[in-house]
Design a protein around this motif. Sequence first.
Motif, short mmCIF file in Angstrom:
data_model
loop_
_atom_site.label_atom_id
_atom_site.label_comp_id
_atom_site.label_asym_id
_atom_site.label_seq_id
_atom_site.Cartn_x
_atom_site.Cartn_y
_atom_site.Cartn_z
N VAL B 344 0.73 -1.31 0.05
CA VAL B 344 0.00 -0.52 -0.11
C VAL B 344 0.53 1.22 0.15
N VAL B 345 0.99 1.76 -0.95
CA VAL B 345 1.64 3.09 -0.98
C VAL B 345 1.06 4.26 -0.64
N ALA B 346 0.08 4.28 -0.44
CA ALA B 346 -0.58 4.96 -0.32
C ALA B 346 -2.52 4.99 0.65
N MET B 347 -2.57 5.72 2.38
CA MET B 347 -3.73 5.26 1.74
C MET B 347 -4.47 6.49 2.59
N ALA B 348 -5.73 6.88 2.27
CA ALA B 348 -6.05 7.97 2.79
C ALA B 348 -7.37 7.57 3.40
N THR B 349 -8.02 9.35 3.80
CA THR B 349 -9.48 9.01 4.44
C THR B 349 -9.53 10.53 5.09
N THR B 350 -11.05 10.81 5.05
CA THR B 350 -10.64 12.36 5.44
C THR B 350 -12.32 12.20 5.85
N PRO B 351 -13.00 12.64 6.99
CA PRO B 351 -12.34 13.19 7.69
C PRO B 351 -10.95 12.21 8.57
N ASP B 352 -10.38 12.97 9.16
CA ASP B 352 -8.80 12.53 10.27
C ASP B 352 -8.38 13.46 10.94
N TYR B 353 -7.80 13.16 11.89
CA TYR B 353 -7.94 13.64 13.36
C TYR B 353 -6.20 13.77 13.65
N ASN B 354 -6.01 14.78 14.46
CA ASN B 354 -4.38 15.38 14.41
C ASN B 354 -3.94 14.18 15.93
N LEU B 355 -2.16 13.70 15.15
CA LEU B 355 -1.90 12.41 16.02
C LEU B 355 -1.17 13.96 16.79
N ASN B 356 -0.76 14.94 16.74
CA ASN B 356 -0.23 15.40 17.56
C ASN B 356 -0.83 16.04 19.09
N ASP B 357 -2.71 15.70 18.65
CA ASP B 357 -3.51 16.34 19.94
C ASP B 357 -4.57 15.55 19.17
N PRO B 358 -4.47 13.88 19.79
CA PRO B 358 -5.22 12.85 18.94
C PRO B 358 -6.39 13.06 20.01
N PHE B 359 -6.31 13.79 21.60
CA PHE B 359 -7.69 13.31 21.81
C PHE B 359 -8.45 15.37 21.87
N THR B 360 -8.35 15.61 21.26
CA THR B 360 -9.07 16.19 21.34
C THR B 360 -9.79 15.90 19.61
N LEU B 361 -11.56 15.90 19.60
CA LEU B 361 -12.66 15.59 18.45
C LEU B 361 -12.19 16.56 16.95
N ASP B 362 -11.80 16.20 16.14
CA ASP B 362 -11.67 16.59 14.71
C ASP B 362 -13.28 17.63 14.30
N PRO B 363 -13.35 19.05 14.32
CA PRO B 363 -14.32 19.12 14.04
C PRO B 363 -15.09 18.44 12.47
N ASN B 364 -14.04 18.65 11.76
CA ASN B 364 -15.10 18.26 10.56
C ASN B 364 -15.41 16.49 10.82
N PHE B 365 -14.32 15.54 11.34
CA PHE B 365 -15.43 14.85 11.54
C PHE B 365 -16.79 14.55 12.94
N ALA B 367 -18.19 17.05 12.74
CA ALA B 367 -19.91 18.06 11.72
C ALA B 367 -20.23 16.60 10.41
N THR B 368 -19.30 15.75 10.07
CA THR B 368 -19.86 14.76 8.74
C THR B 368 -20.68 13.50 9.74
N HIS B 369 -20.07 13.42 10.88
CA HIS B 369 -20.86 11.95 12.25
C HIS B 369 -21.51 12.51 13.37
N ALA B 370 -22.77 13.30 12.90
CA ALA B 370 -23.11 14.02 13.58
C ALA B 370 -24.31 12.63 14.38
N ALA B 371 -24.61 12.33 12.84
CA ALA B 371 -25.16 11.46 13.28
C ALA B 371 -25.34 9.82 14.36
N ASP B 372 -23.96 9.11 14.21
CA ASP B 372 -23.19 8.20 14.42
C ASP B 372 -23.17 8.73 16.43
N LEU B 373 -22.69 9.78 16.18
CA LEU B 373 -22.29 10.08 17.61
C LEU B 373 -23.34 10.50 18.50
N THR B 374 -24.97 10.71 18.58
CA THR B 374 -25.51 11.13 19.24
C THR B 374 -25.68 10.16 20.25
#
Lengths: 379, 802
Positions: B344-365, B367-374
């Motif tokens: 695998v030379v590339a494997m990308a998904t969006t939204p993603d998250y910040n590895l240097n700050d992994p314990f903060t929910l990505d705002p984009n995530f 927004a896009t996953h609101a239904a799953d997160l309620t």
Amino acid sequence: MKNGKIDRPFLIALMLLAGIGVIMVFSASMYSSTISGEKGYALFLKQLVFVILGVTVMGVMSKIDYRIYKKYYMVGIVISVFLLIIVLIPGIGLKVNDARRWIDLKVTTFQPSEFAKVAVILYFSTIISRKPGIIKENMPFLLNCMLPLGLICGLTAIEPSLSAAMAIALAAGGVLYFGGIKFKLFYPYLGFGLLAVAGLMIAEPWRLDRFNVFLGKGGYDYQISQSLLAIGTGGIFGRGLGNGKQKYLFLPELQNDFIFANIAEEFGFIGCLLVLGLFAFVIWRGFQIAQKSQDTFAYLYTSSVMMLLAFQVLVNIGVASAIIPVTGMALPFISAGGSSMIILFAMMGPILNISRNVEFGKKLEPNRKPVLNKKKIVR
Amino acid sequence: MNIKKKAQREIGPVGKQNRIMIAMVVLSLCLIIVIGKLFSLQIVNSTGKYERQVDQLVEEVPIKASRGDIYDRNKNVLAKDSSATAVNVIPYEVEDPDRLAKTLSSKLGLKVEDVQTKISVLENDIVEVKTGISQGAAVIVLSHNFAGVTIEEGTLYFEPISIKDPEAVASAISKDLDYDYESLYDKATRKENQPVLILGKVDNALALEIRESEAIKDEEGEIESYNGIELLDDYRRYYTNGNFASYILGFTGTDYSGLYGVEATYEDVLSGEDGVVYFQKDADGNQIPSQTKILKEPVQGEDIVLTIDSNIQLMAEKAVEEAAATWKTKSVTAIVMETKTGEVVAMATTPDYNLNDPFTLDPNFVATHAADLTGKTEQEKLAEMYKNQAVSFIYEPGSTFKALTGAAALEEGVITPDTVVYCGGSIQIGDAVINCATGPHGSITVSDAIAHSCNPGLVQIIEKLNPDVFYQYVYNFGLGETTGIELDGEEAGIVNRLSTANGGVNEVDYATFSFGQGLAVTPIQIVSALNCVVNNGYYVKPTIISSETKGQAIESPKQIISKETSAATREIMRKVVGYDADMTALSEGYSIGGKTGTAEKFINGEYSSSKYVTSFYCFSPVEDPKYSVYVVLDEPAAGAYGSTSAAPTAISLIKQALNYNSADTTLSGAATEEIQKGTITVPDLVGQNIDFAASILNEKGIKYVVDPATSGTMVVNQSLPTNSVYDPNTELILALGNADSAAAGTVIVPDLKGLSIQSANEILTGLGLNLKITGNGFASSQTPAATTVVDKGSDVSVTFTP
């Protein structure tokens, strides 16, 4: 009479003990000295210096006719009393752990009670050899023996140093015993002494505590448990010189009263036997000298010094190995010491001088020979 | 006669002998008792003593093994250990607790109450209060039964942490012993004198700033203390670009072990093994230098090299972001795989998250996953965010599956590409009618039926195949079980043989199976299966770890279909692109084959009419494929089809990958340019080696200069604040210094003569100097010579001779 040679085995055994002491003090104090900001070898050097001084004093005294000291028996006792009084005066006596036992001589410290031990032996040996009668009758015994002894022991006990008082009493008791005292004359004083000890225990509850701890009635003695740990870890052969662990401040004052624990830890059971063997040899040899000595003074002095030595060794090791309750007693010739080391060697000086007149030859009837010799010389 | 009389009055020789004999017997008995006791202590009962002594003497402390770095296939660093600071406070030394709590909470983002609790922790050791307590007094003191109050050997001790009511304790004991209340109260409330961790992994610069701000100065302006602040070295995992390849890399937890991605799956390799150092301490708790031994050397973690190519990964991340923006998706995933190796030379998904700050929910995530997160907790939301869609998203593959049906039928010889089927717009199977979404096509060849994605055509193809045989093909293509790629959270998907009562296959289910319904797959499964079809029939296991790290021969790939079948299927898939005007235009100049897929999502037991999964698989060149690319869009906006939403992204991505010259191992100028279009945050470089700092800055495309007025090997200051957004028009200025640069300066080289290597090292390290060893034994000569003044961090070469 002065042409005889000093008893070499006795001397060699003493030197071996002192040598072991110098090395063990080094081993025991190396770490604590470093921690307190001194050089690691500070106490080693001090011990070495005082052993050399002590041996020098002993060497000089071994050449002086022991009978000369008899003249100073009274002076000794008076100086003792004087020193034991001034040590109680704040400013002269150094207060350590609530006790005034030391006089600060700036260079080193000095314990009057150590000096009193010698003075008492000298005093008792002299008067009993001069007038054997005084230990046969009540009043002279009380006035000449028990009152001075009571004064000195009492002064020592209020320092407080009960163990020194007991050592002095034992030294005096030794002279009386070897002098042939009738026990019924002595019993009342023995009873009085025991009562005094009991009284002191009640007056100062920590003594009673120590005794209770020893009997296993609650409590726990940190020093003793650490000492037993040291002795136990030594096993048969020990950890080797310098490899002991209790010196890392676990056993306070390791180079003093608990030096035997350090020996036991680093040299094991074998090392303990060697040290005990050397002491046993010194004492056995001393008694031989006493028995074969030319006169009563020499006999009394030598045998009671040996008795005192044996007492101190047994008490010291007894405490370290929890055979008896905790009390402060240095291991002679081995524990770190300054002036006390000089006094110890000084006590041995006259014995070496006495040994010049003693012949260790044939085993059979050695007791008769000095008497026969004496007769021949008289004629 | 006279003589005899005198002898009788004195003690006679016999009396002498007797008394000495008695004394010696008594003493001998005492001696025997002593020897007996020693024998018992040292020989009989010595067991356990050694252990008890060790127990009070020895402390074992782990030595952290450094964690291995993670590199891409071109050895660009993706994750690396870097130095950080653990901010600690010694409560006993705190002079102004309110100010300290305020500073720490505001600068470190902690709650004031939590900080206050930590900086006022009470001493948990025993504090000596008073000696010389008589037995009687002890009984009275102990009669209160206060917790944390003990008397041993006439000494009163407090254990402050156990004392519940210090006022009561102090006032009661103060009365009992006629002793100063204040002093008792002070000791009963004594604060801890060991460092208490406030927060680890803090930026070095921030930590220093906090300490400086808490400095307490005396009248002459000399710093007296730092209000109890104690800074200790710490490590932190540094990810060169926070969101880059986040699902692949994963991150480490507070205990420094990998939690997700290859950080988790390669934990054993990366973490190494901690060593153990053995300290002996004295009764006061001081370490005894000469008795410190390393019991076990740490095994340092090993570096790992991924199959990821950062440049292509970057292209893929950009591509999925664009697709997501265009189609307002829930998520988009793209996988680029090397056809022949499965790497695998590339494997990308969006939204993603910040590895240097992994314990903060990505705002984009969010927004896009609101239904799953309620209704989910913060932890559950985070766990949802960490899921790597490429291996854990399961969905019906839809039409992309038709290539597999066709390949199996061709391989079995039940059809040829030219076999004709008929599409009347629908087909009746049992009591169900299956419609054609693109027809009716009338009479049509099998290859065109697949190319046009004609469902009735596919039904007629699958009906020529024995279900047992076909299911075996599906399993052989790797569906229904995890691929075993070295990533966490991989799902197996679902391949169910739905049987009728008599043991046969339900004919409607089997018919719909032909065009990819009634099963669930993950993106990695589908790309691997289709890759097998185009790779001359060889199934290669997908992998993300380079063979140099795995250190093992790649498993010989299994051949599922023949080379000829593979070639025929590739030609069919070339037609997919050729029949579509937009795709043809997009792939102008390239030889690309592919297959679209559009599937209704199966939600709560029924097909959703509004939620789709659109996908496109492509490979190139058709004649000898180099790359497989798969793009899948989860819930794109209405009107999206595989051909319109996923295909453009996939085709554009495969073209970029093909154009990219893989010989160029460093990030190309173009790639750097692309990074710069996104937001770049400024990393924390204070305390880092200048070379490391430079490599990070180059990687991130941050322009920098070294302040010419400074020199040294370590960054001591940076002109742009950490975590600020980098403006490409500015330049970062780095100030250099040397190790321990906070107190940078010079030291005097000590005389090392006669010292062992260990001692010399301890001394030099303490001074901030480095030891360079020649020979062994004891130090005999050294350069620079003793008393030379050198900069901290300098080398001292020492020759040791036995």
